[in-house]
Design an enzyme around this catalytic site. Structure first.
Site, PDB file in Angstrom:
ATOM      1  N   GLU A 110       0.901  -1.036   0.030  1.00 35.21           N
ATOM      2  CA  GLU A 110       0.059   0.016   0.069  1.00 35.21           C
ATOM      3  C   GLU A 110       0.845   1.164   0.215  1.00 35.21           C
ATOM      4  O   GLU A 110       2.025   1.349   0.552  1.00 35.21           O
ATOM      5  CB  GLU A 110      -0.891   0.052   1.145  1.00 35.21           C
ATOM      6  CG  GLU A 110      -1.837  -0.928   1.305  1.00 35.21           C
ATOM      7  CD  GLU A 110      -2.811  -0.838   2.598  1.00 35.21           C
ATOM      8  OE1 GLU A 110      -3.698  -1.856   2.629  1.00 35.21           O
ATOM      9  OE2 GLU A 110      -2.460   0.004   3.538  1.00 35.21           O
ATOM     10  N   CYS A 158       3.130   8.808   1.183  1.00 27.62           N
ATOM     11  CA  CYS A 158       3.751   7.624   2.342  1.00 27.62           C
ATOM     12  C   CYS A 158       3.793   6.342   1.659  1.00 27.62           C
ATOM     13  O   CYS A 158       3.006   5.842   1.147  1.00 27.62           O
ATOM     14  CB  CYS A 158       2.725   7.630   3.279  1.00 27.62           C
ATOM     15  SG  CYS A 158       2.962   6.541   4.704  1.00 27.62           S
ATOM     16  N   CYS A 173       5.729  -6.954   7.581  1.00 31.68           N
ATOM     17  CA  CYS A 173       6.611  -6.432   8.597  1.00 31.68           C
ATOM     18  C   CYS A 173       6.844  -7.191   9.497  1.00 31.68           C
ATOM     19  O   CYS A 173       5.937  -8.037   9.888  1.00 31.68           O
ATOM     20  CB  CYS A 173       6.008  -4.925   9.215  1.00 31.68           C
ATOM     21  SG  CYS A 173       7.268  -4.227  10.190  1.00 31.68           S
ATOM     22  N   CYS A 216       4.344  -4.932  15.971  1.00 31.67           N
ATOM     23  CA  CYS A 216       3.616  -3.892  16.624  1.00 31.67           C
ATOM     24  C   CYS A 216       2.214  -4.141  16.899  1.00 31.67           C
ATOM     25  O   CYS A 216       1.425  -4.463  15.868  1.00 31.67           O
ATOM     26  CB  CYS A 216       3.658  -2.436  16.181  1.00 31.67           C
ATOM     27  SG  CYS A 216       5.465  -2.129  15.716  1.00 31.67           S
ATOM     28  N   CYS A 275      -0.925  -2.302  14.803  1.00 32.80           N
ATOM     29  CA  CYS A 275      -0.711  -2.429  13.428  1.00 32.80           C
ATOM     30  C   CYS A 275      -1.187  -3.500  12.705  1.00 32.80           C
ATOM     31  O   CYS A 275      -0.937  -4.623  12.901  1.00 32.80           O
ATOM     32  CB  CYS A 275       0.920  -1.963  13.215  1.00 32.80           C
ATOM     33  SG  CYS A 275       1.262  -1.968  11.478  1.00 32.80           S
ATOM     34  N   CYS A 284      -2.312   1.529   7.960  1.00 37.62           N
ATOM     35  CA  CYS A 284      -1.365   0.991   7.025  1.00 37.62           C
ATOM     36  C   CYS A 284      -1.789  -0.707   6.877  1.00 37.62           C
ATOM     37  O   CYS A 284      -2.038  -1.374   8.103  1.00 37.62           O
ATOM     38  CB  CYS A 284      -0.010   0.634   7.066  1.00 37.62           C
ATOM     39  SG  CYS A 284       0.649   2.354   6.884  1.00 37.62           S
TER      40      CYS A 284
HETATM   41  S1  SF4 Z   1       4.072   0.017  12.930  1.00 44.38           S
HETATM   42 FE1  SF4 Z   1       3.690  -1.782  11.637  1.00 44.38          FE
HETATM   43  S2  SF4 Z   1       4.602  -1.700   9.900  1.00 44.38           S
HETATM   44 FE2  SF4 Z   1       5.493  -0.053  11.411  1.00 44.38          FE
HETATM   45  S3  SF4 Z   1       7.396  -1.302  12.335  1.00 44.38           S
HETATM   46 FE3  SF4 Z   1       5.389  -1.777  13.588  1.00 44.38          FE
HETATM   47  S4  SF4 Z   1       4.663  -3.606  12.765  1.00 44.38           S
HETATM   48 FE4  SF4 Z   1       6.154  -2.680  11.380  1.00 44.38          FE
END
Ligand code: SF4
Length: 346
Positions: free
Chosen positions: A90, A103, A110, A114, A117, A337
Site C-alpha cells: 500500500e 507515504c 513487517c 507492533c 498495526c 496501513c
Molecule cells: S508499526 Fe507496523 S509497519 Fe511499522 S514497524 Fe510496527 S509492525 Fe511494522
C-alpha cells in the site's frame, strides 16, 4: 533487471557496457524519473534500435499495477499495488494545496509485530527492492498528475531493516536530474532499530528521522512495540541524542494515543521526563507528533477521545516540549496501513 533501481552513474555504466553512448543514460533517467515513462516506446528521442535492444534483453521498466484505489472526501488516496511476484503493498497520496506528500512502503508485511498495526500482524514476507519503492512514487505521480514535494517512509514495513534498498531509493528520488525531492522533505520513520539510527546519522544525505515511540515506559513499550525488548528506551534515546548531536537535525517522536493504554497522567509524566532527559539545551531538537489512533479489526484498542488528545498536547506544550497533533487525513477510508490489503484478502 529493473532499470528504475539504478542510480544515474550505474545507468551510465550499464549503457556503456552495451556499447551505447553515455548521454543516452541521462535521457533514459529523465524519461523514467521526470516524465514517468512506462514503456520504451514513450522515449521518443531514443532510436527504435535501442527500444528493440532493451526489449530483447528484457530490461524492465517495472511499472507497478494498481489492484485497488480508494479516495477519501479530502482526496487522500490509498493505492494497493501489485508487485511482479503477485505480492502487494500500500501507498498513500496526501494532496495539499501546495505540498503533495506520498507515504510509501518499504517491505511486504513487517516482522516488527507492533500490536496496534494491521501490517505487523502477519509478519514479514520480503523486503522491497529500491525499484519497487521508487515506482510507488512514480506511479502515484503519473496517475494523479501531481508534483510530489514530500516523502515519508511510514507505510508498510520497517525501513531501517531494509536499509540499503531504502537508502538507494531515497538517493535516486533525491537526484535533481530525476524526481529531485530534497532530503529535508524526506522522512524515514522507524520503530527503533538502534544500530541503523547511528548509520543513518553518518549518511551524507540528511533526511528527517521519526521514531514510533508510543510509550516512554519500557514495560508498556515492550508490549506495544516488541523491538523495544531488543533496543530498550535507554539505548533508543541515547541513539537519538547522538543523532541530533552529529547531524544538528531534529527528531520527531510519533505517539499514537490509545485509550486507557498510553494516554494517562503517568504516561504523560514519563514522556515529559524522557524528553527533558534528552537535555534541556537541545530540547528544540525534539518534537512530539500525537497521532489519533486508528483502530484495527480484531483489536480491543480504542482511540483516545479528541478532548484528551488536546489536553495531552497542551500539557506537553506547557512543559515546553514542541508538540503537534497529526491532522487526520482520509478519515473515511481505512486509514491505517495494511487495512486495504487486509480488506482485499478477506
Ligand atoms: S508499526 Fe507496523 S509497519 Fe511499522 S514497524 Fe510496527 S509492525 Fe511494522
Amino acid at each position: 533487471m529493473n532499470i528504475k533501481g539504478l542510480t544515474l552513474a550505474e545507468l551510465q555504466d550499464y549503457i556503456e557496457s552495451l556499447d551505447l553512448p553515455k548521454y543516452r543514460a541521462g535521457q533514459i533517467f529523465s524519461w523514467i524519473h521526470q516524465k514517468k515513462a512506462c514503456s520504451w516506446e514513450e522515449m521518443t528521442n531514443l532510436p527504435k534500435s535501442i527500444h528493440r535492444l532493451f526489449s530483447e534483453k528484457e530490461i524492465s521498466l517495472g511499472c507497478l499495477s494498481v489492484l485497488d484505489r480508494v479516495e477519501a472526501d479530502d482526496h487522500t488516496t490509498k493505492f494497493l499495488f501489485e508487485l511482479d511476484d503477485h505480492q502487494s503493498v500500500e501507498s498513500v497520496f496526501l494532496p495539499d494545496a501546495h505540498h503533495h506528500t506520498i507515504c510509501f512502503s518499504t517491505q511486504v508485511g513487517c516482522g516488527m509485530g507492533c500490536v496496534f498495526c494491521a501490517t505487523g500482524q502477519n509478519g514479514l514476507t520480503r523486503n522491497l527492492a529500491a525499484a519497487e519503492i521508487i515506482d510507488q512514487v512514480l506511479a502515484i505521480s503519473r496517475m494523479t498528475g501531481a508534483d510530489i514535494h514530500n516523502l515519508v517512509a511510514m507505510g508498510q514495513g520497517e525501513p531501517l531493516i531494509n536499509y540499503d534498498e531504502v537508502m538507494k531509493a531515497v538517493k535516486i528520488l533525491n537526484d535533481p536530474r530525476g524526481v529531485g525531492i530534497g532530503a529535508r522533505h524526506i522522512t524515514i520513520s522507524t520503530c527503533g532499530i538502534v544500530p541503523k539510527i547511528y548509520q543513518l546519522a553518518r549518511e551524507p544525505l540528511q533526511v528527517n528521522l521519526a521514531i514510533s515511540l508510543h510509550s516512554a515506559d519500557d514495560e508498556l513499550r515492550n508490549q506495544l512495540v516488541p523491538i523495544n525488548r531488543k533496543y530498550p528506551l535507554r539505548e533508543l534515546f541515547k541513539a537519538c541524542r547522538e543523532y541530533t548531536a552529529d547531524t544538528g537535525r531534529r527528531v520527531t517522536f510519533e505517539y499514537a494515543l490509545i485509550k486507557d493504554v498510553n494516554d494517562g497522567r503517568a504516561d504523560l509524566q514519563k514522556l515529559i521526563e524522557s524528553i527533558n532527559g534528552l537535555g534541556k539545551r537541545s530540547r528544540a531538537l525534539y518534537h512530539i507528533n500525537l497521532i489519533p489512533f486508528n483502530p484495527i479489526p480484531g483489536s480491543s484498542f480504542e482511540r483516545t477521545v479528541p478532548q484528551r488528545v488536546r489536553e495531552f498536547a497542551a500539557l506537553l506544550t506547557d512543559a515546553h516540549i514542541e508538540t503537534t497533533i497529526r491532522k487526520e487525513r482520509g478519515a473515511d477510508l481505512a486509514a491505517a496501513c495494511g487495512q486495504l490489503q487486509g480488506k482485499r484478502a478477506d
